[in-house]
Design a protein around this motif. Structure first.
Motif, PDB file in Angstrom:
ATOM      1  N   ILE A 228       0.861  -1.128   0.013  1.00  0.00           N
ATOM      2  CA  ILE A 228      -0.024   0.174   0.044  1.00  0.00           C
ATOM      3  C   ILE A 228       1.098   1.259   0.109  1.00  0.00           C
ATOM      4  O   ILE A 228       1.650   1.443   0.910  1.00  0.00           O
ATOM      5  CB  ILE A 228      -0.773  -0.016   1.322  1.00  0.00           C
ATOM      6  CG1 ILE A 228      -1.797  -1.064   1.283  1.00  0.00           C
ATOM      7  CG2 ILE A 228      -1.904   1.221   1.207  1.00  0.00           C
ATOM      8  CD1 ILE A 228      -2.787  -1.142   2.264  1.00  0.00           C
ATOM      9  N   ASN A 229       0.437   2.200  -1.014  1.00  0.00           N
ATOM     10  CA  ASN A 229       1.432   3.390  -1.071  1.00  0.00           C
ATOM     11  C   ASN A 229       0.651   4.413  -0.081  1.00  0.00           C
ATOM     12  O   ASN A 229      -0.441   4.816  -0.489  1.00  0.00           O
ATOM     13  CB  ASN A 229       1.451   3.863  -2.400  1.00  0.00           C
ATOM     14  CG  ASN A 229       2.308   4.990  -2.365  1.00  0.00           C
ATOM     15  OD1 ASN A 229       2.469   5.964  -1.419  1.00  0.00           O
ATOM     16  ND2 ASN A 229       3.161   5.196  -3.598  1.00  0.00           N
ATOM     17  N   ASN A 232      -0.251   8.084  -1.156  1.00  0.00           N
ATOM     18  CA  ASN A 232      -0.976   8.110  -2.129  1.00  0.00           C
ATOM     19  C   ASN A 232      -2.586   7.477  -1.913  1.00  0.00           C
ATOM     20  O   ASN A 232      -3.591   7.863  -2.281  1.00  0.00           O
ATOM     21  CB  ASN A 232      -0.567   7.838  -3.405  1.00  0.00           C
ATOM     22  CG  ASN A 232       0.634   8.429  -3.788  1.00  0.00           C
ATOM     23  OD1 ASN A 232       0.733   9.672  -3.786  1.00  0.00           O
ATOM     24  ND2 ASN A 232       1.547   7.748  -4.464  1.00  0.00           N
ATOM     25  N   ALA A 233      -2.543   6.481  -0.925  1.00  0.00           N
ATOM     26  CA  ALA A 233      -3.927   5.796  -0.718  1.00  0.00           C
ATOM     27  C   ALA A 233      -5.003   6.777  -0.274  1.00  0.00           C
ATOM     28  O   ALA A 233      -4.558   7.532   0.747  1.00  0.00           O
ATOM     29  CB  ALA A 233      -3.564   4.629   0.148  1.00  0.00           C
ATOM     30  N   SER A 234      -6.027   6.506  -0.439  1.00  0.00           N
ATOM     31  CA  SER A 234      -7.113   7.197   0.118  1.00  0.00           C
ATOM     32  C   SER A 234      -7.618   6.853   1.632  1.00  0.00           C
ATOM     33  O   SER A 234      -6.962   5.665   1.940  1.00  0.00           O
ATOM     34  CB  SER A 234      -8.315   7.205  -0.609  1.00  0.00           C
ATOM     35  OG  SER A 234      -8.843   5.888  -0.840  1.00  0.00           O
ATOM     36  N   GLU A 237      -8.999   3.195   1.199  1.00  0.00           N
ATOM     37  CA  GLU A 237      -8.123   1.975   0.718  1.00  0.00           C
ATOM     38  C   GLU A 237      -7.114   1.760   2.005  1.00  0.00           C
ATOM     39  O   GLU A 237      -6.764   0.699   2.061  1.00  0.00           O
ATOM     40  CB  GLU A 237      -7.243   2.725  -0.243  1.00  0.00           C
ATOM     41  CG  GLU A 237      -7.748   2.793  -1.767  1.00  0.00           C
ATOM     42  CD  GLU A 237      -6.985   3.695  -2.744  1.00  0.00           C
ATOM     43  OE1 GLU A 237      -7.126   3.352  -4.068  1.00  0.00           O
ATOM     44  OE2 GLU A 237      -6.134   4.544  -2.485  1.00  0.00           O
ATOM     45  N   LEU A 238      -6.743   2.780   2.729  1.00  0.00           N
ATOM     46  CA  LEU A 238      -5.694   2.479   3.752  1.00  0.00           C
ATOM     47  C   LEU A 238      -6.848   1.850   4.916  1.00  0.00           C
ATOM     48  O   LEU A 238      -6.258   0.706   5.768  1.00  0.00           O
ATOM     49  CB  LEU A 238      -5.523   3.853   4.615  1.00  0.00           C
ATOM     50  CG  LEU A 238      -4.207   4.556   3.827  1.00  0.00           C
ATOM     51  CD1 LEU A 238      -4.294   5.941   4.381  1.00  0.00           C
ATOM     52  CD2 LEU A 238      -3.249   4.050   3.746  1.00  0.00           C
TER      53      LEU A 238
END
Length: 287
Positions: A228-229, A232-234, A237-238
């Motif tokens: 997981i970036n 940049n992840a929302s 997403e996190l």
């Protein structure tokens, strides 16, 4: 009376008439006027009084409320959990001191010996004790370690934990059917193990069993996981990452917006970040 009244002077007569008029007016006011005090109730208090019956019924329910107790492992009782169970501060402290020595209680009698709880309290809470499967089945399923496939006379073959099957895991003393399934489920949840330290997060594994696992398994190669970036992840997403809950995901995004890109050393500065798991979590992240 009339004759005597006429003997008074004109001013005295006027005074007597005025006195009678005043008495008459005062009596009339007293008779017709309601002097009872009026108690005014504001709107907020009126609403409160209207709901008083509901409030009383809720208070009665709370007074009769008995919390539901679900099965639990007594080795992991917290201060709050012990308080709810009726344990004293001293009894809870004895258990916590015992656990700090990396020791476990494996029966209700051992629990009482360590905590010194009363017989009545033990009788009330012991039916809810839930020990790991290997503790309950060790007497029935015990086999000498020498009789297993990993014999002392044989060379120990270390396998990759990410390629281990259920049968491979069950060859380790202390791991049964359910715990092996739990380990494999944990592996699938993260896409693979990145460190053997993750075994300590699998529920039901004692330090002794983890030590045995480390003898026969290791992470030989980095698993093919989708990192997981974190920059940049929302939030959504996190929050889908098993280690992150929604509140933590939100705090990560807030920290990122206020301080710029996050680096490994910044993780400990984020509110609510699990410090004890930083090394493991960082291996699943891309910076």
């Amino acid at each position: 009376m009339l004759k005597s009244f006429l003997h008074y002077s004109k001013s005295q007569q006027i005074g007597i008439i005025l006195l009678f008029l005043i008495i008459l007016v005062a009596q009339s006011i007293y008779f017709f006027k309601d002097f009872n005090s009026v108690y005014k109730v504001d709107k907020g208090q009126a609403a409160w009084l209207a709901n008083q019956r509901i409030i009383d019924s809720v208070q009665l329910q709370q007074a009769n409320y008995k919390p539901t107790i679900y099965p639990f492992n007594p080795n992991f009782i917290t201060d709050f959990k012990g308080y709810k169970l009726g344990m004293s501060v001293e009894e809870i402290d004895r258990l916590l001191a015992f656990r700090k020595q990396n020791k476990f209680v494996n029966s209700a009698s051992e629990f009482q010996a360590v905590t010194k709880v009363s017989d009545s309290l033990l009788k009330a809470i012991s039916p809810y004790f839930k020990f790991p499967d290997w503790v309950k089945n060790k007497k029935n399923n015990y086999q000498p370690f020498e009789n297993k496939n990993y014999s002392k006379a044989e060379k120990v073959i270390v396998l990759d934990i990410n390629e281990a099957t259920k049968e491979d895991l069950m060859k380790v003393y202390g791991i049964g059917d359910k715990i092996s399934d739990r380990i494999l489920t944990e592996k699938e949840k993260y896409g693979g193990f990145v460190s053997m330290e993750q075994m300590q997060f699998v529920w039901g594994l004692s330090p002794e069993v983890i030590e045995n696992l480390n003898k026969y398994f290791e992470v030989k190669s980095a698993p093919k996981i989708k990192r997981i970036n974190i920059n940049n992840a929302s939030v959504k997403e996190l929050s889908q990452f098993p280690f992150f809950k929604y509140a933590l995901a939100k705090d990560i995004v807030i920290y990122r917006s206020m301080n710029g890109d996050i680096k490994t050393e910044d993780l400990s500065k984020i509110k609510g970040f699990p410090i004890d798991k930083i090394k493991i979590i960082a291996l699943y992240l891309e910076f």
